[in-house]
Motif scaffolding. Structure first.
Motif, PDB file in Angstrom:
ATOM      1  N   ASP A  27       0.844  -1.317  -0.009  1.00 58.16           N
ATOM      2  CA  ASP A  27       0.179   0.050  -0.233  1.00 58.16           C
ATOM      3  C   ASP A  27       1.048   1.196   0.069  1.00 58.16           C
ATOM      4  O   ASP A  27       1.887   1.237   0.301  1.00 58.16           O
ATOM      5  CB  ASP A  27      -0.889  -0.063   1.076  1.00 58.16           C
ATOM      6  CG  ASP A  27      -0.387   0.051   2.394  1.00 58.16           C
ATOM      7  OD1 ASP A  27       0.686   0.706   2.574  1.00 58.16           O
ATOM      8  OD2 ASP A  27      -0.745  -0.614   3.534  1.00 58.16           O
ATOM      9  N   PRO A  28       0.279   2.337  -0.406  1.00 55.89           N
ATOM     10  CA  PRO A  28       1.016   3.648  -0.482  1.00 55.89           C
ATOM     11  C   PRO A  28       1.577   4.210   0.790  1.00 55.89           C
ATOM     12  O   PRO A  28       2.592   4.965   0.892  1.00 55.89           O
ATOM     13  CB  PRO A  28       0.004   4.617  -0.993  1.00 55.89           C
ATOM     14  CG  PRO A  28      -0.984   3.846  -1.545  1.00 55.89           C
ATOM     15  CD  PRO A  28      -1.448   2.735  -0.691  1.00 55.89           C
ATOM     16  N   ASP A  29       1.346   3.497   1.841  1.00 59.12           N
ATOM     17  CA  ASP A  29       1.966   4.002   3.214  1.00 59.12           C
ATOM     18  C   ASP A  29       3.597   3.689   3.397  1.00 59.12           C
ATOM     19  O   ASP A  29       4.209   4.645   3.913  1.00 59.12           O
ATOM     20  CB  ASP A  29       1.150   3.385   4.212  1.00 59.12           C
ATOM     21  CG  ASP A  29      -0.470   3.863   4.545  1.00 59.12           C
ATOM     22  OD1 ASP A  29      -0.474   4.904   3.992  1.00 59.12           O
ATOM     23  OD2 ASP A  29      -1.050   3.078   5.357  1.00 59.12           O
ATOM     24  N   THR A  30       3.749   2.600   2.545  1.00 60.32           N
ATOM     25  CA  THR A  30       5.340   2.445   2.425  1.00 60.32           C
ATOM     26  C   THR A  30       5.790   2.787   1.091  1.00 60.32           C
ATOM     27  O   THR A  30       5.779   2.052   0.037  1.00 60.32           O
ATOM     28  CB  THR A  30       5.525   0.901   2.636  1.00 60.32           C
ATOM     29  OG1 THR A  30       4.582   0.124   1.506  1.00 60.32           O
ATOM     30  CG2 THR A  30       5.229   0.284   3.993  1.00 60.32           C
ATOM     31  N   ALA A  31       6.032   4.178   1.030  1.00 61.72           N
ATOM     32  CA  ALA A  31       6.249   4.720  -0.266  1.00 61.72           C
ATOM     33  C   ALA A  31       7.495   4.164  -0.973  1.00 61.72           C
ATOM     34  O   ALA A  31       7.350   3.809  -2.245  1.00 61.72           O
ATOM     35  CB  ALA A  31       6.820   6.405  -0.109  1.00 61.72           C
ATOM     36  N   GLU A  32       8.420   3.642  -0.632  1.00 61.32           N
ATOM     37  CA  GLU A  32       9.609   3.161  -1.324  1.00 61.32           C
ATOM     38  C   GLU A  32       9.216   1.758  -1.834  1.00 61.32           C
ATOM     39  O   GLU A  32       9.432   1.443  -2.969  1.00 61.32           O
ATOM     40  CB  GLU A  32      10.854   2.914  -0.426  1.00 61.32           C
ATOM     41  CG  GLU A  32      12.185   2.544  -1.329  1.00 61.32           C
ATOM     42  CD  GLU A  32      13.461   2.567  -0.330  1.00 61.32           C
ATOM     43  OE1 GLU A  32      14.372   1.932  -0.829  1.00 61.32           O
ATOM     44  OE2 GLU A  32      13.314   3.274   0.567  1.00 61.32           O
ATOM     45  N   ALA A  33       8.487   1.041  -0.859  1.00 66.24           N
ATOM     46  CA  ALA A  33       8.356  -0.297  -1.468  1.00 66.24           C
ATOM     47  C   ALA A  33       7.062  -0.280  -2.631  1.00 66.24           C
ATOM     48  O   ALA A  33       7.145  -1.017  -3.272  1.00 66.24           O
ATOM     49  CB  ALA A  33       7.847  -1.207  -0.152  1.00 66.24           C
ATOM     50  N   VAL A  78      -4.258 -16.412   3.588  1.00 63.26           N
ATOM     51  CA  VAL A  78      -3.212 -15.289   4.305  1.00 63.26           C
ATOM     52  C   VAL A  78      -2.967 -14.382   3.134  1.00 63.26           C
ATOM     53  O   VAL A  78      -2.937 -14.978   1.877  1.00 63.26           O
ATOM     54  CB  VAL A  78      -2.298 -15.933   5.170  1.00 63.26           C
ATOM     55  CG1 VAL A  78      -2.751 -16.612   6.239  1.00 63.26           C
ATOM     56  CG2 VAL A  78      -1.400 -16.841   4.329  1.00 63.26           C
ATOM     57  N   GLU A  79      -2.081 -13.328   3.459  1.00 61.68           N
ATOM     58  CA  GLU A  79      -1.599 -12.538   2.549  1.00 61.68           C
ATOM     59  C   GLU A  79      -0.510 -11.988   3.211  1.00 61.68           C
ATOM     60  O   GLU A  79      -0.318 -11.832   4.538  1.00 61.68           O
ATOM     61  CB  GLU A  79      -2.327 -11.663   1.967  1.00 61.68           C
ATOM     62  CG  GLU A  79      -2.827 -10.667   2.931  1.00 61.68           C
ATOM     63  CD  GLU A  79      -3.929  -9.644   2.428  1.00 61.68           C
ATOM     64  OE1 GLU A  79      -4.370  -9.878   1.345  1.00 61.68           O
ATOM     65  OE2 GLU A  79      -4.336  -8.698   2.878  1.00 61.68           O
ATOM     66  N   VAL A  80       0.551 -11.199   2.755  1.00 58.35           N
ATOM     67  CA  VAL A  80       1.955 -10.679   3.202  1.00 58.35           C
ATOM     68  C   VAL A  80       1.591  -9.116   2.882  1.00 58.35           C
ATOM     69  O   VAL A  80       1.259  -8.763   1.801  1.00 58.35           O
ATOM     70  CB  VAL A  80       3.312 -11.169   2.586  1.00 58.35           C
ATOM     71  CG1 VAL A  80       4.170 -10.393   3.337  1.00 58.35           C
ATOM     72  CG2 VAL A  80       3.111 -12.618   3.016  1.00 58.35           C
ATOM     73  N   LEU A  81       1.588  -8.239   4.109  1.00 62.57           N
ATOM     74  CA  LEU A  81       1.581  -6.985   3.814  1.00 62.57           C
ATOM     75  C   LEU A  81       3.064  -6.518   3.966  1.00 62.57           C
ATOM     76  O   LEU A  81       3.842  -6.545   4.814  1.00 62.57           O
ATOM     77  CB  LEU A  81       0.911  -6.275   5.040  1.00 62.57           C
ATOM     78  CG  LEU A  81       0.934  -4.552   5.156  1.00 62.57           C
ATOM     79  CD1 LEU A  81       0.109  -4.131   3.780  1.00 62.57           C
ATOM     80  CD2 LEU A  81       0.351  -4.194   6.390  1.00 62.57           C
TER      81      LEU A  81
END
Length: 592
Positions: A50-56, A92-95
């Protein structure tokens, strides 16, 4: 670089931080949130960025299909309504917290989930991409499990894994050899082994009581769905054994293999003589799942006024056989014509037929252009084949070899076309093979190989070689020969007798097999063995159509490799080192 494989993620890892490495199987952008399906050899895992982790997020935004990524993040349950219970990792999923591009990838030549839209040639050219498909990974994983099981079973039975040479000398084993020129011995050639046959016999002479090997073998022969120029063989040999010993060991191995790997309990392995197999099914590897059987009607056809039938029926090498197909009277004339063309591939000149519409009406209840020629035998014929209303009876009449091959192949095709299979697995032992078969010129050749022991004495063999039986046995499963073997010749007198019958003189025998003949003088024990085709075994267990699907890097049906462009030309310098000069074709005034 990774903490887990993608396919290992499940609910037990919720709230744990994991690191995955693999390929981008699919990328989706849903309202500013990027979903990446990460794939490795173990499975597929869903990753959310998601956009909260800008670099990722920025890194994931430029990722494309087949990019190689390293992702770290927290495992969490998928939101209600988005879970996929059909998928091992679907709960499940990975955030993602970190996304690293380990390598980019060009646009693949085909999408992995659309491989069926491209030809096999393209998939073989880009085999390293094709092998990424989950289906291919599962087939090769299955192959690995089968190999492991075979090794463990045989080691537990006291067999030793011993390698035999790849560079050896040419010996006649039924196909052309692949030859390797020798640099150090100009004008001489090694041959790649068609099997480890002679060496495993020498190991028995050497006192290695039980040997096995998962061996590479090479045969330069016409290819088909279950043949490759290089193939893998589970090779087994033991001393001081009879046929029942080898058959018992190998049958136990296959039964345990199916039970442990596929959770399938194979039925008992019945035994059938080669003669019965040919008479009833037209094949020495019959598919017993198909309830159709050939029936001899030669005696009924000897006096009929129909030369197509009476000719073969009265010939020494002829055969007239009938094949009843229950419910087949509904076949259209076009379908029958198509089957007629099919048997023509195997040398049959035609396909006669009788439709049984209403048997109670006699001749009037039958439909066929040949009934008028056999009115006096028609009732006995229908009784013999068990024909009832609604059936069709198909006929083959020619040399026995042509009838067997044509009707045997037709029986299998009818089983496929009409879905006549009665069960899933049908194993079988075929035994009592002829020792020899006759070529068109009358010369005898070994049905298996010249080291197979006959079931009679040297004197009896010499007196009547054409009718001699061998101590050979084949394991058949679902119409495929899984493996074949025999008790071997272990004394020099019997081996010399076989060579004599085959027209191999003493000088030729010494030249080709001198080392084996010498060994037989030095205390050779009674011995025998069996060799399985590993590729065929994996093909059947995987439900694959061809052995090319279960070999990592196979050749095409023209024995070439589109990926490496093999075989290829070599430099003049390499040829000069081998003392080889190629003869160039040149056209001069229309002549070569």
């Amino acid at each position: 670089m990774r903490s887990h494989y993608c396919g290992q993620l499940n609910e037990t890892l919720v709230d744990q931080t994991v690191t995955l490495c693999g390929w981008v199987h699919r990328r989706r952008d849903h309202g500013g949130v990027i979903f990446l399906d990460m794939r490795d050899r173990d499975g597929i895992a869903q990753v959310v960025v998601d956009p909260d982790t800008a670099e990722a997020f920025a890194t994931a935004d430029r990722a494309r299909s087949e990019f190689v990524l390293r992702i770290s993040g927290r495992v969490r349950l998928r939101p209600e309504g988005t879970q996929n219970p059909k998928m091992p990792t679907g709960m499940v999923e990975v955030l993602a917290k970190e996304v690293e591009v380990l390598n980019t990838a060009a646009t693949p030549p085909f999408q992995l989930d659309e491989h069926g839209k491209v030809g096999e040639e393209v998939r073989l050219k880009y085999r390293y991409v094709d092998l990424r498909r989950p289906e291919m990974i599962e087939k090769l994983r299955l192959r690995s499990r089968i190999s492991h099981h075979v090794r463990a079973f045989l080691e537990g039975q006291g067999f030793l894994d011993i390698e035999t040479p790849i560079l050896t000398r040419a010996t006649p084993e039924g196909a052309r050899d692949y030859l390797v020129p020798s640099r150090t011995h100009p004008g001489s050639f090694f041959a790649l082994p068609q099997s480890p046959q002679l060496f495993k016999q020498l190991l028995m002479v050497s006192g290695f009581d039980r040997y096995y090997q998962i061996a590479k073998c090479f045969r330069d022969e016409d290819l088909r769905a279950d043949r490759q120029p290089e193939f893998t063989q589970i090779d087994i040999e033991a001393s001081f054994v009879e046929e029942d010993d080898i058959m018992g060991i190998t049958e136990s191995m296959i039964r345990a293999l199916f039970q442990d790997v596929l959770d399938v309990e194979l039925p008992e392995f019945p035994r059938m003589t080669w003669t019965d197999a040919m008479d009833r099914y037209g094949s020495d590897k019959p598919d017993l799942r198909i309830p159709l059987m050939l029936v001899d009607v030669d005696d009924l056809m000897k006096q009929v006024d129909f030369q197509v039938f009476s000719g073969p029926a009265n010939a020494d090498d002829g055969r007239v056989a009938a094949l009843k197909v229950p419910g087949g009277a509904s076949m259209s004339r076009k379908v029958i014509d198509d089957y007629t063309k099919f048997v023509g591939i195997y040398g049959a000149k035609g396909l006669a037929w009788i439709k049984v519409n209403e048997r109670a009406k006699g001749i009037e209840g039958l439909q066929s252009p040949i009934v008028k020629f056999m009115e006096n035998v028609i009732e006995e014929l229908l009784d013999r084949v068990g024909a009832e209303d609604g059936d069709i009876v198909l006929f083959g009449a020619d040399k026995a070899s042509v009838v067997n091959e044509a009707l045997g192949a037709l029986r299998v095709k009818l089983g496929e076309d009409l879905n006549l299979y009665t069960h899933d697995w049908a194993p079988l032992w075929v035994v009592d093979f002829p020792m020899f078969e006759a070529e068109d010129n009358g010369r005898l050749t070994p049905l298996h190989h010249p080291f197979t022991s006959p079931s009679c004495s040297p004197e009896e063999l010499k007196a009547n070689p054409a009718s001699a039986l061998s101590r050979a046995y084949d394991m058949v499963l679902n119409g495929t020969e899984l493996g074949g073997g025999s008790i071997r010749i272990h004394d020099q007198q019997m081996q010399s007798t076989v060579f004599e019958i085959l027209g191999i003189g003493e000088e030729e025998a010494r030249e080709k097999f001198g080392f084996l003949l010498d060994a037989l003088h030095y205390g050779a024990p009674p011995h025998g063995g069996l060799a399985f085709g590993l590729d065929r075994l994996v093909m059947l267990m995987a439900g694959a159509r061809t052995i090319r699907e279960v070999i990592a890097f196979p050749k095409t049906q023209s024995a070439s490799c589109p990926m490496t462009d093999a075989p290829g030309e070599v430099s003049v310098d390499q040829l000069r080192e081998l003392n080889i000069r190629l003869r160039q074709k040149a056209k001069v005034e229309g002549q070569e």
